[in-house]
Write an enzyme that holds these catalytic residues in place. Structure first.
Site, mmCIF file in Angstrom:
data_model
loop_
_atom_site.group_PDB
_atom_site.id
_atom_site.type_symbol
_atom_site.label_atom_id
_atom_site.label_comp_id
_atom_site.label_asym_id
_atom_site.label_seq_id
_atom_site.Cartn_x
_atom_site.Cartn_y
_atom_site.Cartn_z
ATOM 1 N N THR A 124 0.820 -1.203 0.000
ATOM 2 C CA THR A 124 0.000 0.000 0.000
ATOM 3 C C THR A 124 0.855 1.255 0.000
ATOM 4 O OG1 THR A 124 -1.739 -1.175 1.214
ATOM 5 C CG2 THR A 124 -1.825 1.232 1.215
ATOM 6 N N LYS A 149 -1.075 -0.733 -4.209
ATOM 7 C CA LYS A 149 -2.402 -0.198 -3.907
ATOM 8 C C LYS A 149 -2.242 1.272 -3.516
ATOM 9 C CE LYS A 149 -6.420 -0.901 -0.888
ATOM 10 N NZ LYS A 149 -7.064 -1.821 0.043
ATOM 11 N N LYS A 151 -3.564 4.726 -2.207
ATOM 12 C CA LYS A 151 -4.570 5.413 -1.413
ATOM 13 C C LYS A 151 -4.721 6.855 -1.927
ATOM 14 C CE LYS A 151 -5.664 2.342 1.853
ATOM 15 N NZ LYS A 151 -7.049 1.867 2.097
ATOM 16 N N ASP A 176 -7.518 2.968 -4.352
ATOM 17 C CA ASP A 176 -8.493 2.898 -3.259
ATOM 18 C C ASP A 176 -8.857 4.311 -2.817
ATOM 19 O OD1 ASP A 176 -10.125 2.243 -1.183
ATOM 20 O OD2 ASP A 176 -8.593 1.247 0.030
ATOM 21 N N GLU A 202 -11.221 0.744 -5.945
ATOM 22 C CA GLU A 202 -11.911 0.263 -4.755
ATOM 23 C C GLU A 202 -12.724 1.383 -4.110
ATOM 24 O OE1 GLU A 202 -10.670 -2.111 -0.630
ATOM 25 O OE2 GLU A 202 -9.152 -1.616 -2.142
ATOM 26 N N ASP A 225 -15.850 -2.327 -0.979
ATOM 27 C CA ASP A 225 -15.206 -2.597 0.305
ATOM 28 C C ASP A 225 -16.159 -2.205 1.431
ATOM 29 O OD1 ASP A 225 -13.657 -2.882 2.552
ATOM 30 O OD2 ASP A 225 -12.099 -1.487 1.963
ATOM 31 N N LYS A 247 -12.929 -8.860 4.066
ATOM 32 C CA LYS A 247 -12.014 -8.658 5.191
ATOM 33 C C LYS A 247 -12.583 -9.387 6.399
ATOM 34 C CE LYS A 247 -10.420 -4.032 3.782
ATOM 35 N NZ LYS A 247 -10.444 -2.588 4.120
ATOM 36 N N CYS A 275 -7.438 -6.364 4.392
ATOM 37 C CA CYS A 275 -7.205 -6.444 5.828
ATOM 38 C C CYS A 275 -7.299 -5.054 6.438
ATOM 39 C CB CYS A 275 -5.819 -7.021 6.122
ATOM 40 S SG CYS A 275 -4.448 -5.980 5.552
ATOM 41 N N ASP A 297 -4.593 -8.113 -0.580
ATOM 42 C CA ASP A 297 -3.989 -6.975 0.121
ATOM 43 C C ASP A 297 -3.867 -7.341 1.595
ATOM 44 O OD1 ASP A 297 -3.134 -4.508 1.036
ATOM 45 O OD2 ASP A 297 -5.139 -3.638 1.047
ATOM 46 N N ASP A 299 -0.934 -6.725 3.542
ATOM 47 C CA ASP A 299 0.376 -6.166 3.878
ATOM 48 C C ASP A 299 0.409 -5.492 5.242
ATOM 49 O OD1 ASP A 299 -1.145 -3.919 3.253
ATOM 50 O OD2 ASP A 299 0.475 -2.901 2.202
#
Length: 321
Positions: A124, A149, A151, A176, A202, A225, A247, A275, A297, A299
């Site tokens: 991420t 990923k 953000k 995301d 996402e 999500d 998740k 997660c 994902d 991490d």
């Protein structure tokens, strides 16, 4: 008789973790330990304020079912004893591990699934300035990351993606938004993002306020999500999403996560497994679902100053059992 121990643990982060709605420098996890006199099994959850959870509220939920757990509450009965969420996740995962230990098996063997040697996981890129996110991408790629990923909030969306793509030309990129894009011209935004070979976007809109996705053309797959917590949510998402993010802390554990994966595949939705920030104890529990997903994902531990031991091994964009 089963003994239940509940522990709250503060885990400092190695560096700040930022998304569109918050910045964190530490997390608080709740760990449960189940002991039957011979075997010991643990589970971990990360309470999330966005879902009206705290370490205190999770511990209260666990205390409410202590007597049932210590009297031998089954994993199946747990699904009705506690609602979806972090508290049930910690107990559910510990119960899976205890059930497996009692039978002299691993959880993989209990599920009749082959354990993988390793799984590719996203790394991420925390929300930051364009320059810092590009530097983070360069470091991740230099370390062997295959999936990044990103953000994002509402600022410099295209500029950041373009710069990160230039810094990581061969990496798979997912974006995301964490519900931050309400009110933006999504048709134009999605079209512009498609120029950078983005694999998935996402949760662009807030949960409960995502109906605009039905009318919006999106050449890039959209993943639910915050809009998808449990099996009951999935059928109603097919008209606006192509993927769901499972998740364990959202859905309440491995038991529900496995059922969600099956339901999603039956309905033609693709799978991501994600997660909350947490230790290897939490990530390892999600791996039986992760091996069924096209995007993983997990991490969380690489953000921690110190991981749970024995931990998973993270190397060159992969998590090794």
């Amino acid at each position: 008789m089963i003994a239940l121990d509940i522990q709250t643990v503060e885990l400092p982060l190695a560096r700040p973790f930022a998304i569109s709605r918050s910045v964190r420098t530490a997390i608080t996890v709740v760990r449960v330990t189940l002991t039957d006199g011979q075997w010991v099994a643990m589970g971990e959850c990360t309470p999330t304020a966005h879902y009206q959870e705290s370490a205190e509220s999770v511990c209260q939920q666990l205390e409410q079912v202590r007597a049932q757990v210590e009297a031998g509450l089954s994993r199946q009965a747990l699904q009705q004893a506690l609602p979806i969420g972090s508290a049930r996740n910690a107990l559910d995962c510990a119960m899976w591990r205890l059930d497996a230990a009692k039978q002299g098996k691993t959880v993989w063997q209990l599920l009749d699934m082959p354990a993988p040697e390793r799984v590719v996981t996203a790394e991420t890129l925390s929300l930051d300035s364009l320059e810092n996110m590009v530097k983070a991408a360069e470091v991740a790629v230099a370390g062997g990351a295959k999936l990044l990923k990103i953000k994002l909030d509402r600022l410099q969306i295209i500029e950041k993606v373009a710069a990160i793509r230039q810094a990581a030309p061969l990496a798979t990129l997912v974006v995301d938004a964490n519900e931050a894009w309400l009110g933006l011209d999504l048709d134009s935004l999605f079209q512009a993002l498609s120029d950078f070979n983005i694999a998935m976007i996402e949760q662009p809109l807030p949960a409960g306020n995502d109906k605009d996705l039905v009318r919006c053309l999106h050449p890039i797959p959209i993943c639910a999500d915050e809009s998808c917590h449990q099996r009951a949510d999935i059928a109603g998402l097919r008209d606006r999403y192509e993927m769901i993010n499972i998740k364990l802390d959202k859905c309440g554990g491995l038991t529900e996560a496995l059922a969600m994966a099956e339901a999603a595949k039956t309905l033609g939705l693709r799978l991501m497994v994600g997660c909350m920030l947490g230790s290897s104890l939490a990530m390892e529990a999600a791996l039986p679902v992760a091996v069924q997903a096209e995007c993983v994902d997990l991490d969380g531990p690489i953000w921690l100053a110190q991981d749970f031991q024995p931990g998973l091994r993270y190397h060159q964009g992969e998590v090794w059992l």
